[in-house]
Design an enzyme around this catalytic site. Structure first.
Site, mmCIF file in Angstrom:
data_model
loop_
_atom_site.group_PDB
_atom_site.id
_atom_site.type_symbol
_atom_site.label_atom_id
_atom_site.label_comp_id
_atom_site.label_asym_id
_atom_site.label_seq_id
_atom_site.Cartn_x
_atom_site.Cartn_y
_atom_site.Cartn_z
ATOM 1 N N GLU A 20 10.106 -26.835 -72.514
ATOM 2 C CA GLU A 20 9.613 -25.550 -73.038
ATOM 3 C C GLU A 20 10.033 -25.292 -74.478
ATOM 4 O O GLU A 20 9.253 -24.763 -75.269
ATOM 5 C CB GLU A 20 10.091 -24.393 -72.142
ATOM 6 N N GLU B 240 11.500 -26.465 -61.995
ATOM 7 C CA GLU B 240 11.994 -25.174 -61.480
ATOM 8 C C GLU B 240 11.612 -24.996 -60.003
ATOM 9 O O GLU B 240 12.373 -24.435 -59.223
ATOM 10 C CB GLU B 240 11.447 -24.021 -62.340
HETATM 11 N N1 COA Z 1 -0.415 -27.873 -68.381
HETATM 12 C C1 COA Z 1 -1.739 -28.126 -68.525
HETATM 13 N N2 COA Z 1 -2.249 -29.355 -68.709
HETATM 14 C C2 COA Z 1 -1.371 -30.379 -68.726
HETATM 15 C C3 COA Z 1 0.017 -30.187 -68.590
HETATM 16 C C4 COA Z 1 0.479 -28.856 -68.409
HETATM 17 N N3 COA Z 1 1.769 -28.585 -68.241
HETATM 18 N N4 COA Z 1 0.627 -31.394 -68.669
HETATM 19 C C5 COA Z 1 -0.347 -32.306 -68.843
HETATM 20 N N5 COA Z 1 -1.546 -31.693 -68.877
HETATM 21 C C6 COA Z 1 -2.876 -32.317 -69.046
HETATM 22 C C7 COA Z 1 -3.094 -32.744 -70.488
HETATM 23 O O1 COA Z 1 -3.529 -31.655 -71.281
HETATM 24 C C8 COA Z 1 -4.165 -33.815 -70.322
HETATM 25 O O2 COA Z 1 -5.413 -33.187 -70.144
HETATM 26 P P1 COA Z 1 -6.724 -33.771 -70.914
HETATM 27 O O3 COA Z 1 -6.913 -35.131 -70.324
HETATM 28 O O4 COA Z 1 -7.800 -32.788 -70.522
HETATM 29 O O5 COA Z 1 -6.389 -33.794 -72.364
HETATM 30 C C9 COA Z 1 -3.793 -34.449 -68.994
HETATM 31 O O6 COA Z 1 -2.933 -33.524 -68.318
HETATM 32 C C10 COA Z 1 -3.028 -35.760 -69.165
HETATM 33 O O7 COA Z 1 -1.952 -35.533 -70.049
HETATM 34 P P2 COA Z 1 -1.720 -36.379 -71.411
HETATM 35 O O8 COA Z 1 -0.894 -35.551 -72.328
HETATM 36 O O9 COA Z 1 -2.997 -36.921 -71.934
HETATM 37 O O10 COA Z 1 -0.892 -37.598 -70.799
HETATM 38 P P3 COA Z 1 0.335 -38.350 -71.467
HETATM 39 O O11 COA Z 1 0.659 -39.427 -70.544
HETATM 40 O O12 COA Z 1 0.042 -38.681 -72.882
HETATM 41 O O13 COA Z 1 1.536 -37.261 -71.470
HETATM 42 C C11 COA Z 1 2.951 -35.516 -70.555
HETATM 43 C C12 COA Z 1 1.999 -36.716 -70.278
HETATM 44 C C13 COA Z 1 3.250 -34.835 -69.236
HETATM 45 C C14 COA Z 1 4.252 -36.034 -71.175
HETATM 46 C C15 COA Z 1 2.279 -34.541 -71.538
HETATM 47 O O14 COA Z 1 0.998 -34.191 -71.015
HETATM 48 C C16 COA Z 1 3.044 -33.266 -71.757
HETATM 49 O O15 COA Z 1 3.939 -33.227 -72.577
HETATM 50 N N6 COA Z 1 2.680 -32.182 -71.028
HETATM 51 C C17 COA Z 1 3.283 -30.905 -71.169
HETATM 52 C C18 COA Z 1 4.553 -30.836 -70.405
HETATM 53 C C19 COA Z 1 5.238 -29.502 -70.616
HETATM 54 O O16 COA Z 1 5.521 -29.099 -71.710
HETATM 55 N N7 COA Z 1 5.481 -28.822 -69.500
HETATM 56 C C20 COA Z 1 6.130 -27.554 -69.491
HETATM 57 C C21 COA Z 1 5.134 -26.497 -69.581
HETATM 58 S S1 COA Z 1 5.896 -24.926 -69.675
#
Ligand code: COA
Length: 699
Positions: A515, A495
């Site tokens: 989302e 966004e």
């Molecule tokens: N907000 C807060 N923390 C986030 C984040 C977010 N949007 N996206 C990733 N992180 C954090 C994870 O919680 C993790 O923290 P930790 O090490 O303390 O557990 C760290 O970043 C690494 O992410 P992780 O999930 O372990 O890596 P991955 O390679 O397995 O997956 C993503 C990466 C981005 C695909 C996955 O983290 C994810 O789906 N994130 C959410 C994305 C999302 O829904 N965004 C929209 C939010 S409205």
């Protein structure tokens, strides 16, 4: 040229072809596993005088690879490549095997004469320009490299446990190290998913000054409370208390050694607590458990623990040992603090910080105290890096490596402050926004902030409005802002990119609006902007919104969403610079008036990757997309989006989605969908009753 974002420099050397690690204890193999996973083309040799230690270390790395695959953290293809690469790691007891190494990392015991012997041996066989780094946590580079002939290629690279996963690495800028070597190491670490923190060559560098003195202070407090009580109080600030960590790391002798070193160099106030010499294991509580502590004792322990953190932090800044932002980041990432010491100081305020430090001054004579006004320690950017490139373009790098650069209002406000500071400066031609590291431009809004909004639609809508201050400002700007997507752009990150005036992307980058899989709607423009800005891409965005479909950069380029693609980071920056120049003087590209939407197909199927979609959230989304399209102005349409985010925060699905993310599991929206159905049938029955009542003709 030094840049705040290490990846904006051109590396002065190629990637190392052969790396060796000396020392097959615990941290050596862990560093090896990180290097082998990140640099698939690099040969890696483990060196130790003990063949059994090498065999154990190689096995340890194989086990890590198996675990990573079992946890599904890597794709099958990546897993196969990493496993093959780990299998090619070799061990030797013969230093002659290292003659062609480009980099040798010493990870032997913390023993100065031993380290010096190792470096003498290494120097006799290595090329004069091969890098030599030590993983010492406390011994200054000036001491361990004193006898090297070619000092410019040597420094300290201090990793943190577990080194294969912990992103923090201190890179020591020793006065004899060639600055190009420090720059190269920063670049290399950042390019391989680490977070380099540059520090001066002081005893214990930056982070161990905090950690060792934190533990030492805890031990000094044992005259007032038990280890379990002290760990229980410390739990307010850290994920694991000092005594628990000391048990885990068998760290008592280390603190004795490192604090003796500090005491010798800097004064008796650092003398290690004598009790470290007589205790092997502490009787304490694990993280998550606590014992009761009397109020007065708690207050005293709390003051002293905070006092030592503040004392060490101001000293680090006053002596220029490290940067304030790195200090906070390092404490969170490397040492398990919930907040950095400077954040704690900010939250407590000037008067309370001063009271705590005065108490420390009385109770612990000689420890450093602030030399400057409180405000000066707080005056720094916490979430972004700013660089100047191409003679007048500001690059703003989103830097929250612990959360893949996720957005919150603090971060967006900092980006806005930087833009405001420079936008009327005639020498500044425009801005580029990019993400720190190689994986993510931005992983969306910070989900950690969501739980507090779950039952509060007003607060949730206001949070969306607050995060949008930057985006709304971008809409009205005259100077161009270009998003340079260096990796994934998810949710709020996408966004933000949508509101920049141009988007360029690495070919490997991708976009997603996840989302819906969290049971919420994207609140800061995704239901509004794409339809007004890229009507040709409406179907693709609908699919992204409603089914969290991924859009690859190349597809986005074909749809006109991405203006230019690049193969690698230097190409990305060049494309972004070209776009800034091309956009000069052009207004915001987003249509302001109402628009006609293409017809939206019903969402079929109602599951994605076997995961049920939350029906109530989908309904909120469909309605919002329609109402926002009909809104008279962009601002009115955006407001509809903020409120929809608020409404989605009230749903059962949102609670499940956000909780599931935090618990690291897939959400199950069945209960949410069932409760929606029950509500629907209850209200259908109620309306039937009221119809039949009215038919019956009440008097
Ligand atoms: N907000 C807060 N923390 C986030 C984040 C977010 N949007 N996206 C990733 N992180 C954090 C994870 O919680 C993790 O923290 P930790 O090490 O303390 O557990 C760290 O970043 C690494 O992410 P992780 O999930 O372990 O890596 P991955 O390679 O397995 O997956 C993503 C990466 C981005 C695909 C996955 O983290 C994810 O789906 N994130 C959410 C994305 C999302 O829904 N965004 C929209 C939010 S409205």
């Amino acid at each position: 040229m030094t840049t705040a974002n290490p990846l904006l420099t051109t590396p002065s050397r190629p990637l190392p072809k052969h790396i060796a690690i000396v020392g097959a204890g615990t941290i050596g193999p862990d560093i090896g596993y990180y290097l082998k996973s990140a640099l698939l083309q690099t040969r890696l040799t483990l060196v130790d005088v003990n063949q059994a230690a090498i065999d154990k270390a190689l096995q340890r790395c194989q086990d890590y690879a198996k675990k990573a695959i079992a946890r599904g953290k890597v794709s099958e293809q990546q897993a196969a490549a990493v496993t093959a690469n780990i299998a090619s790691m070799t061990g030797t007891t013969d230093y002659a095997q290292l003659a062609d190494c480009d980099w040798v990392i010493e990870a032997a015991t913390e023993n100065l004469p031993l380290k010096q012997r190792i470096f003498a041996q290494l120097e006799s066989i290595l090329r004069p320009d091969a890098l030599i780094t030590s993983n010492t946590s406390s011994l200054p580079a000036a001491r361990i490299f004193a006898d090297l002939k070619h000092k410019g290629r040597a420094t300290v690279t201090h990793f943190f446990a577990p080194a294969w996963r912990n992103p923090a690495v201190e890179v020591i800028a020793w006065e004899k190290t060639d600055p190009a070597v420090v720059e190269y190491l920063r670049w290399l670490f950042c390019a391989t998913a680490k977070v380099p923190l540059v520090t001066a060559d002081a005893v214990c560098f930056m982070l161990d000054r905090i950690f060792d003195n934190w533990c030492n202070e805890a031990a000094m407090l044992l005259s007032r409370a038990t280890a379990a009580e002290i760990d229980s109080v410390a739990a307010e600030f850290v994920h694991a208390g000092p005594f628990f960590v000391l048990n885990l790391a068998r760290g008592n002798p280390i603190i004795t050694e490192t604090n003796t070193l500090q005491a010798e160099e800097e004064g008796a106030h650092y003398t290690p607590a004598p009790i470290f010499r007589s205790v092997d294991t502490w009787v304490t509580v694990p993280p998550g458990k606590s014992v009761a502590v009397a109020d007065k004792t708690r207050a005293a322990i709390r003051d002293r623990l905070l006092g030592i953190l503040f004392s060490q932090s101001v000293d680090i800044l006053d002596r220029d040992i490290g940067q304030p932002v790195d200090l906070d980041l390092g404490c969170r990432m490397a040492l398990g603090f919930k907040k950095g010491p400077l954040e704690l100081m900010r939250d407590l305020g000037e008067a309370e910080t001063s009271r705590i430090l005065q108490r420390l001054r009385k109770e612990r004579l000689g420890l450093p105290l602030p030399k400057r006004p409180y405000a000066e320690y707080q005056n720094f950017l916490r979430h972004v890096l700013v660089d100047d490139i191409d003679g007048g373009i500001k690059v703003i790098t989103l830097r929250r490596p612990e959360a893949m650069n996720a957005l919150h209002d603090g971060l967006t406000d900092e980006v806005l402050a930087v833009i405001r500071q420079f936008e009327s400066d005639a020498a500044v031609k425009g801005f580029i926004i990019t993400g720190y590291g190689t994986r993510a431009f931005c992983a969306g809004a910070d989900i950690g902030r969501f739980p507090s909004m779950l039952d509060d639609d007003v607060a949730a809508a206001q949070y969306a409005r607050d995060c949008s201050r930057l985006l709304v400002h971008l809409d009205a700007m005259q100077k161009p802002v270009v998003a340079a997507l260096n990796g994934m752009a998810l949710g709020g990150g996408l966004e933000l990119a949508m509101r920049c005036h141009g988007i360029v992307a690495l070919e490997s980058a991708w976009m997603q609006l996840p989302e819906i899989t969290l049971g919420i709607v994207p609140g800061i423009g995704a239901m509004v902007v794409p339809y007004r800005r890229w009507p040709k891409a409406a179907a693709a965005f609908s699919d992204m919104l409603r089914r969290a479909a991924r859009l690859k950069a190349a597809e986005a380029h074909q749809l006109g969403v991405v203006d230019a693609l690049a193969k690698h980071l230097p190409g990305l920056m060049a494309a972004a610079v070209a776009r800034v120049h091309a956009l000069a003087g052009q207004p915001s590209p987003i249509a302001q008036g109402p628009i006609t939407l293409p017809s939206l197909e019903p969402v079929e199927p109602t599951t994605v990757d076997g995961q049920l979609l939350p029906q109530e959230t989908l309904r909120i989304m469909e309605k919002t997309i329609r109402n926002a399209a009909a809104a008279e102005t962009l601002d009115a349409a955006l407001e509809i989006g903020y409120r929809a985010f608020g409404a989605s925060a009230l749903t059962v699905a949102a609670r499940e989605g956000v909780t599931a993310f935090q618990e690291g599991r897939k959400p199950d929206f069945k209960t949410a969908n069932d409760s929606l159905e029950k509500r629907a049938s209850r209200s259908a029955a109620a309306s039937k009753r009221s119809t039949s009542n009215s038919k019956g003709g009440t008097p």
